[in-house]
Enzyme design. Structure first.
Site, PDB file in Angstrom:
ATOM      1  NE  ARG A  50      -4.190  -1.137   1.916  1.00  0.00           N
ATOM      2  CZ  ARG A  50      -4.350  -2.389   2.254  1.00  0.00           C
ATOM      3  NH1 ARG A  50      -3.629  -2.734   3.191  1.00  0.00           N
ATOM      4  NH2 ARG A  50      -5.697  -3.254   2.085  1.00  0.00           N
ATOM      5  CE  LYS A 181       8.861 -26.377   9.804  1.00  0.00           C
ATOM      6  NZ  LYS A 181       9.937 -25.273   9.876  1.00  0.00           N
ATOM      7  CD  GLU A 215       5.495 -21.995  17.160  1.00  0.00           C
ATOM      8  OE1 GLU A 215       6.307 -21.182  16.452  1.00  0.00           O
ATOM      9  OE2 GLU A 215       4.199 -22.065  17.332  1.00  0.00           O
ATOM     10  CG  HIS A 239       1.943 -25.921  10.141  1.00  0.00           C
ATOM     11  ND1 HIS A 239       1.903 -25.531   8.997  1.00  0.00           N
ATOM     12  CD2 HIS A 239       1.896 -24.900  11.052  1.00  0.00           C
ATOM     13  CE1 HIS A 239       2.295 -24.097   8.614  1.00  0.00           C
ATOM     14  NE2 HIS A 239       2.094 -23.779   9.974  1.00  0.00           N
ATOM     15  CE  LYS A 339       1.692 -19.798  18.261  1.00  0.00           C
ATOM     16  NZ  LYS A 339       2.226 -20.584  17.314  1.00  0.00           N
ATOM     17  CE  LYS A 344      11.126 -23.040  15.460  1.00  0.00           C
ATOM     18  NZ  LYS A 344       9.645 -23.288  15.456  1.00  0.00           N
TER      19      LYS A 344
HETATM   20  C1  BG6 Z   1       3.032 -20.448  11.340  1.00  0.00           C
HETATM   21  C2  BG6 Z   1       1.929 -20.040  12.568  1.00  0.00           C
HETATM   22  O1  BG6 Z   1       2.298 -20.979  10.463  1.00  0.00           O
HETATM   23  O2  BG6 Z   1       3.974 -21.274  11.724  1.00  0.00           O
HETATM   24  C3  BG6 Z   1       3.033 -19.500  13.572  1.00  0.00           C
HETATM   25  O3  BG6 Z   1       1.256 -19.138  11.982  1.00  0.00           O
HETATM   26  C4  BG6 Z   1       3.817 -20.564  13.962  1.00  0.00           C
HETATM   27  O4  BG6 Z   1       2.114 -19.200  14.876  1.00  0.00           O
HETATM   28  C5  BG6 Z   1       4.809 -20.912  12.821  1.00  0.00           C
HETATM   29  O5  BG6 Z   1       4.836 -19.865  15.227  1.00  0.00           O
HETATM   30  C6  BG6 Z   1       5.851 -22.113  13.160  1.00  0.00           C
HETATM   31  O6  BG6 Z   1       6.763 -22.264  12.211  1.00  0.00           O
HETATM   32  P1  BG6 Z   1       8.060 -22.796  12.188  1.00  0.00           P
HETATM   33  O7  BG6 Z   1       8.559 -23.026  10.908  1.00  0.00           O
HETATM   34  O8  BG6 Z   1       9.013 -21.765  13.057  1.00  0.00           O
HETATM   35  O9  BG6 Z   1       8.061 -24.039  12.940  1.00  0.00           O
END
Ligand code: BG6
EC number: 1.1.1.49
Length: 489
Positions: A50, A181, A215, A239, A339, A344
């Site tokens: 934009r 991945k 995460e 996912h 979360k 992670k």
């Molecule tokens: C995204 C989600 O699709 O994937 C996020 O919207 C999440 O909330 C992310 O943090 C995680 O991706 P990755 O590749 O870091 O595991």
């Protein structure tokens, strides 16, 4: 520059070019493709957003983000080449007339364009209408749509209907970046290139499967967006179900896009619906409260910046998913994602069945079953836990549990793990849909996820609290313990 495919797309147009995804993922991915010689020499990268910007300002923006997000491989010659590919156009996405300006900016006579919709899905349809009105769509062009496609089955249909007025399904690339991945792709190789797993990948040999996607990050400045979605829509619907379907699908006839997607679809359609009657027993919703991560105090979800303190949105979900088909009847797939968990850490653990009889009971009372662990991230790799004899002369054989460990970083030293977006961007440019989600898959996934969301709504229970930095609410332990099993920590 010898690697690119001459049939590949030559113009990549990113809508939402100044946004977070573009900064962190798309521009760095395109840079890496350029570095690897995988972009057509004539390719342009057109940033559309934009705001008004001169090309110099856009270049400065791109450079700043490449410096921040390209971890290795910044090379001054390639940077110059990459810069020379950049074009910028400001656009009011909802204003049909402004697409004429875009038409003037785009090069004429291109072979194929990729339109990357990195904007809120609610305006995908507007962008399609604008491109169509400005005569900017040819049958060779491709469109990439970011998740989430909608908020539920109905809204996903509205978006897909709108976009498919202008693009055929063969031109539509719905991204789920987990499919790009390395380790998720390796599932295909693991399953279908190793005869070891041909005959024991089913209910006769497998006891259960655990899929964890944890995460440590919280909501990171996107509270409003996240609060509308929650972990079910943000992670499970896409996912985790994609991982599950690759794990559980029948062998596809080949690697063709529809061969793979047909098989994944059958799995998603065979998921047993979760209803109001069994939602408590089969799912857990959680929300993180104040806690500590690596010794540092972090705020709970309701105390994050911009939070509405009455929100009931879940930041953690655990589900016992079941697949009603010949191969998997009776084998639970326990899914867990959240979360603000301690680290992670994403992995799949396949638990094989126990031995029917233990002849080593003198040295090992309860023989543990074999476990195949697929570490998705970090420390990507595959690990098989097996029993082994401890070397020695003692008359009573001593055995213990040991592992065969195929760690990618140790096995493929000096090989960079390619980011999912690099691979997926290349697949779009080269016109291969195998790693993208077909409309019927998205709809089947929504059908199942909507059932759970609806059941949660009807049961009207608040999410269970868990301290930030923990593995989720205590009830997620009970979910699996009820079946006499436990999460692998
Ligand atoms: C995204 C989600 O699709 O994937 C996020 O919207 C999440 O909330 C992310 O943090 C995680 O991706 P990755 O590749 O870091 O595991």
């Amino acid at each position: 520059m010898e690697n690119f495919d001459f049939q590949s797309a030559s113009e990549i147009v990113i809508f939402g070019a100044l946004g977070d995804l573009s900064r962190r993922k798309l521009l760095p991915a395109l840079y890496q493709l350029d570095l690897a010689g995988l972009l057509n020499p004539e390719s342009h990268i057109v940033g559309v957003a934009r705001q008004e910007h001169t090309i110099e300002e856009f270049e400065a923006f791109v450079m700043e983000n490449l410096t921040s997000f390209v971890k290795e491989g910044l090379d001054s010659d390639i940077i110059e080449r990459f810069k020379s590919r950049l074009v910028y156009q400001n656009l009011d996405f909802k204003e049909i007339d402004s697409y004429k300006n875009l038409a003037d900016t785009l090069s004429s006579g291109h072979d194929t364009r990729v339109y990357y919709f990195s904007t809120p899905p609610a305006i995908y349809g507007d962008i399609g209408s604008g491109l169509n009105a400005a005569n900017l769509i040819t049958p060779n062009d491709r469109v990439v749509m970011e998740k989430p496609i909608g908020h539920c089955l109905e809204s996903s249909k509205v978006i897909n209907d709108h976009v498919s007025k202008y693009f055929d399904e063969k031109q539509i690339y719905r991204i789920d970046h987990y499919l790009g991945k390395e380790t998720v792709l390796n599932l295909l190789v693991l399953r279908f290139a190793n005869s070891l797993f041909t005959n024991n990948w089913d209910r006769n040999c497998i006891d259960h499967v655990q899929i964890t996607v944890a995460e440590s990050v919280g909501i990171e400045g996107r509270w409003g967006f996240y609060d509308e979605a929650g972990q079910m829509r943000d992670m499970i619907q896409n996912h985790l179900l994609q991982i599950l379907s690759l794990l559980a699908m029948e062998p596809p006839a080949d690697l063709g896009a529809d061969s793979i997607r047909d098989e994944k679809l059958k799995v998603i359609r065979a998921l047993v619906p979760i209803t109001r009657q069994n939602v408590k027993e089969k799912t857990v919703r959680g929300q993180y409260a104040d806690g500590f991560l690596n010794g540092v105090a972090v705020p709970g979800y309701l105390n994050e910046e911009g939070a509405n303190e009455n929100s009931n949105t879940e930041t953690f979900v655990a589900v016992k998913a079941e697949i009603d088909n010949w191969r998997w009847k009776g084998v639970p797939f326990y899914l867990r994602t959240g979360k603000r968990m301690p680290a992670k850490h994403s992995e799949i653990v396949i638990h094989f069945k126990e031995q029917p009889h233990n002849i080593f009971s003198d040295s090992y009372a309860d023989l543990p079953s074999n476990k195949l662990t697929i570490r998705l991230q970090p420390d990507e790799g595959v690990e098989l836990q097996m029993m082994n004899k401890i070397p020695g002369i003692a008359s009573q054989m001593k055995i213990h549990e040991n592992k065969l460990d195929l760690s990618f970083s140790k096995t493929y030293k000096n090989t960079r793990v390619v980011d999912a977006y690099e691979r997926l961007m290349l697949e779009v440019i080269n016109g291969n849909q195998s790693l993208f989600v077909r409309r019927d898959e998205v709809e089947a996934a929504w059908t199942w996820a909507d059932g759970i969301i609806e059941a949660w709504k009807e049961s009207n229970e608040a999410p269970k609290s868990y301290p930030a930095g923990s593995w989720g609410p205590v009830s997620s332990i009970s979910l699996i313990a009820r079946d006499d099993r436990q999460w692998v920590e």
